[in-house]
Write a protein that holds these residues in place. Structure first.
Motif, PDB file in Angstrom:
ATOM      1  N   THR A  19      10.113  -0.302   7.450  1.00  0.00           N
ATOM      2  CA  THR A  19       8.704  -0.143   7.914  1.00  0.00           C
ATOM      3  C   THR A  19       7.759   0.065   6.963  1.00  0.00           C
ATOM      4  O   THR A  19       8.285   0.315   5.702  1.00  0.00           O
ATOM      5  CB  THR A  19       8.769   1.252   8.939  1.00  0.00           C
ATOM      6  OG1 THR A  19      10.002   0.843   9.820  1.00  0.00           O
ATOM      7  CG2 THR A  19       7.101   2.210   9.152  1.00  0.00           C
ATOM      8  N   ARG A  20       6.260  -0.427   7.238  1.00  0.00           N
ATOM      9  CA  ARG A  20       5.494  -0.047   6.102  1.00  0.00           C
ATOM     10  C   ARG A  20       4.451   1.076   6.319  1.00  0.00           C
ATOM     11  O   ARG A  20       3.838   0.608   7.644  1.00  0.00           O
ATOM     12  CB  ARG A  20       4.762  -1.074   6.263  1.00  0.00           C
ATOM     13  CG  ARG A  20       5.912  -2.155   5.076  1.00  0.00           C
ATOM     14  CD  ARG A  20       4.359  -4.062   4.557  1.00  0.00           C
ATOM     15  NE  ARG A  20       5.770  -4.983   4.702  1.00  0.00           N
ATOM     16  CZ  ARG A  20       5.430  -5.773   4.075  1.00  0.00           C
ATOM     17  NH1 ARG A  20       3.644  -6.375   4.678  1.00  0.00           N
ATOM     18  NH2 ARG A  20       5.644  -7.176   3.966  1.00  0.00           N
ATOM     19  N   ALA A  21       3.965   1.938   6.136  1.00  0.00           N
ATOM     20  CA  ALA A  21       3.604   3.369   6.593  1.00  0.00           C
ATOM     21  C   ALA A  21       2.918   4.047   5.694  1.00  0.00           C
ATOM     22  O   ALA A  21       3.387   4.396   3.833  1.00  0.00           O
ATOM     23  CB  ALA A  21       4.780   4.425   7.005  1.00  0.00           C
ATOM     24  N   ALA A  22       1.645   3.878   5.925  1.00  0.00           N
ATOM     25  CA  ALA A  22       0.440   4.778   5.385  1.00  0.00           C
ATOM     26  C   ALA A  22       0.438   6.105   5.504  1.00  0.00           C
ATOM     27  O   ALA A  22       0.600   6.567   7.128  1.00  0.00           O
ATOM     28  CB  ALA A  22      -0.850   3.931   5.262  1.00  0.00           C
ATOM     29  N   LEU A  54       8.392   5.106  -2.614  1.00  0.00           N
ATOM     30  CA  LEU A  54       7.098   6.267  -1.899  1.00  0.00           C
ATOM     31  C   LEU A  54       5.808   5.907  -3.303  1.00  0.00           C
ATOM     32  O   LEU A  54       5.803   5.553  -4.003  1.00  0.00           O
ATOM     33  CB  LEU A  54       7.632   7.343  -2.404  1.00  0.00           C
ATOM     34  CG  LEU A  54       8.968   7.558  -1.621  1.00  0.00           C
ATOM     35  CD1 LEU A  54       9.255   9.353  -1.772  1.00  0.00           C
ATOM     36  CD2 LEU A  54       8.780   7.386  -0.039  1.00  0.00           C
ATOM     37  N   LEU A  55       4.830   5.524  -2.513  1.00  0.00           N
ATOM     38  CA  LEU A  55       2.992   5.119  -3.826  1.00  0.00           C
ATOM     39  C   LEU A  55       2.471   6.362  -3.210  1.00  0.00           C
ATOM     40  O   LEU A  55       2.158   6.534  -2.090  1.00  0.00           O
ATOM     41  CB  LEU A  55       2.955   3.587  -2.802  1.00  0.00           C
ATOM     42  CG  LEU A  55       3.697   2.447  -3.346  1.00  0.00           C
ATOM     43  CD1 LEU A  55       2.983   1.222  -3.190  1.00  0.00           C
ATOM     44  CD2 LEU A  55       4.669   2.319  -4.620  1.00  0.00           C
ATOM     45  N   ASP A  56       2.208   6.933  -4.666  1.00  0.00           N
ATOM     46  CA  ASP A  56       1.262   7.626  -4.352  1.00  0.00           C
ATOM     47  C   ASP A  56      -0.100   7.087  -5.053  1.00  0.00           C
ATOM     48  O   ASP A  56      -0.641   7.548  -6.621  1.00  0.00           O
ATOM     49  CB  ASP A  56       1.652   9.342  -5.433  1.00  0.00           C
ATOM     50  CG  ASP A  56       1.066  10.569  -4.865  1.00  0.00           C
ATOM     51  OD1 ASP A  56      -0.005  10.453  -3.803  1.00  0.00           O
ATOM     52  OD2 ASP A  56       1.323  11.789  -5.713  1.00  0.00           O
ATOM     53  N   GLU A  57      -0.989   6.909  -4.249  1.00  0.00           N
ATOM     54  CA  GLU A  57      -2.457   6.599  -4.732  1.00  0.00           C
ATOM     55  C   GLU A  57      -2.290   5.704  -5.722  1.00  0.00           C
ATOM     56  O   GLU A  57      -2.665   6.016  -6.541  1.00  0.00           O
ATOM     57  CB  GLU A  57      -3.508   7.872  -5.054  1.00  0.00           C
ATOM     58  CG  GLU A  57      -3.528   8.188  -3.725  1.00  0.00           C
ATOM     59  CD  GLU A  57      -4.754   8.633  -3.326  1.00  0.00           C
ATOM     60  OE1 GLU A  57      -5.570   8.572  -2.622  1.00  0.00           O
ATOM     61  OE2 GLU A  57      -4.968  10.267  -3.642  1.00  0.00           O
ATOM     62  N   PRO A  58      -1.554   4.498  -5.837  1.00  0.00           N
ATOM     63  CA  PRO A  58      -1.180   4.132  -7.514  1.00  0.00           C
ATOM     64  C   PRO A  58      -2.125   3.492  -7.841  1.00  0.00           C
ATOM     65  O   PRO A  58      -2.488   3.227  -9.136  1.00  0.00           O
ATOM     66  CB  PRO A  58       0.560   3.636  -7.486  1.00  0.00           C
ATOM     67  CG  PRO A  58       0.631   3.097  -6.254  1.00  0.00           C
ATOM     68  CD  PRO A  58       0.026   4.186  -4.899  1.00  0.00           C
ATOM     69  N   LEU A  79       8.697   1.305   3.386  1.00  0.00           N
ATOM     70  CA  LEU A  79       7.542   1.968   2.229  1.00  0.00           C
ATOM     71  C   LEU A  79       6.378   2.581   3.105  1.00  0.00           C
ATOM     72  O   LEU A  79       6.253   3.465   4.003  1.00  0.00           O
ATOM     73  CB  LEU A  79       6.356   0.554   1.920  1.00  0.00           C
ATOM     74  CG  LEU A  79       4.423   0.501   1.629  1.00  0.00           C
ATOM     75  CD1 LEU A  79       5.450   1.853  -0.037  1.00  0.00           C
ATOM     76  CD2 LEU A  79       4.384   0.345   1.496  1.00  0.00           C
ATOM     77  N   LEU A  80       6.426   4.206   2.049  1.00  0.00           N
ATOM     78  CA  LEU A  80       5.464   4.969   2.398  1.00  0.00           C
ATOM     79  C   LEU A  80       4.287   5.382   1.416  1.00  0.00           C
ATOM     80  O   LEU A  80       5.127   5.282  -0.084  1.00  0.00           O
ATOM     81  CB  LEU A  80       6.141   6.836   2.661  1.00  0.00           C
ATOM     82  CG  LEU A  80       7.173   6.878   4.061  1.00  0.00           C
ATOM     83  CD1 LEU A  80       8.147   6.478   4.274  1.00  0.00           C
ATOM     84  CD2 LEU A  80       7.055   8.215   3.726  1.00  0.00           C
ATOM     85  N   MET A  81       3.344   5.417   1.486  1.00  0.00           N
ATOM     86  CA  MET A  81       2.353   5.405   0.793  1.00  0.00           C
ATOM     87  C   MET A  81       0.613   6.530   0.857  1.00  0.00           C
ATOM     88  O   MET A  81       0.175   6.030   2.117  1.00  0.00           O
ATOM     89  CB  MET A  81       1.322   3.650   0.468  1.00  0.00           C
ATOM     90  CG  MET A  81       0.737   3.180  -0.511  1.00  0.00           C
ATOM     91  SD  MET A  81      -0.563   1.749  -0.372  1.00  0.00           S
ATOM     92  CE  MET A  81      -1.063   2.062   1.442  1.00  0.00           C
TER      93      MET A  81
END
Length: 230
Positions: A26-29, A152-156, A183-185
């Motif tokens: 899954t690609r999750a925002a 995990l991407l934290d507003e990169p 992905l969790l972004m």
């Protein structure tokens, strides 16, 4: 499958709950008002914050008490977390060996990752010699060499201009296509969610809500999200 099982996170007087599953691939925002707990949620999944109660599982493994370095997770922060005294290649190599003592095949892996993100000719440059977009690519290459199934991407890419941010999001999408990583972004920009995420997690009013179809959520937002979007 990532499972957040009756999770409760607390920091001083702040409290956030989450109880849902995210299927593999899954690609999750992760969106919501400032201060709602988006980064807190990622910090707990990554192992930097211990839950007050509940559990975190990846597939059949309980990660709740597992240290950050032993979780199947690669994380990219807003500031890219690059070391200014190291070259691009060395910053990427940290994803493999914190002591930078690479075997020959690992050196090739680092070079291949930098080539994959378009920096084959910039391996010896230090962060100050790179543009903001190039620094983001170095950080992304470091994620790539770790070969973790959960990213995990934290507003990169928040500091990048719209065109460059879109380019970076498309590059992330390409890498996800190749690896089938989950992905969790975290993002403040709903356009980011529409561009890369098939699902979106709304964090608001003390709750991280289960993933919802991104288009449906943003086209017909609930009150908490409507107030945030304006």
């Amino acid at each position: 499958m990532l499972t957040l099982d009756a999770l409760t996170l607390t920091q001083d007087d702040f409290r956030l709950t989450a109880d849902f599953k995210i299927p593999t691939g899954t690609r999750a925002a992760v969106i919501g008002p400032s201060g709602a707990g988006k980064s807190t949620l990622l910090a707990a999944i990554a192992g930097f914050l211990t839950p007050e109660s509940g559990g975190i599982r990846w597939q059949s493994s309980d990660l709740t008490e597992t240290g950050p370095g032993n979780r199947p997770i690669a994380m990219l922060f807003q500031d890219n977390n690059l070391f200014p005294h190291l070259t691009a290649a060395q910053n990427v190599a940290l994803g493999l060996r914190p002591n930078l003592r690479l075997a020959r095949d690992e050196t090739k892996t680092v070079s291949a990752a930098l080539s994959r993100v378009g920096l084959a000719d910039h391996q010896s440059r230090k962060p100050a010699q790179l543009s903001g977009g190039q620094q983001s690519r170095v950080a992304l290459a470091r994620v790539l060499v770790q070969s973790r199934p959960l990213i995990l991407l934290d507003e990169p890419f928040a500091a990048l201009g719209p065109a460059l941010k879109a380019e970076m999001l498309d590059l992330v999408a390409e890498l996800l296509d190749e690896t089938n990583a989950t992905l969790l972004m975290v993002s403040h920009d709903p356009a980011d969610a529409r561009r890369i995420a098939d699902q979106t997690i709304l964090v608001a009013d003390g709750t991280a809500h289960p993933p919802t179809d991104t288009k449906a959520l943003l086209d017909t937002p609930p009150e908490a999200l409507k107030a945030y979007l304006g």
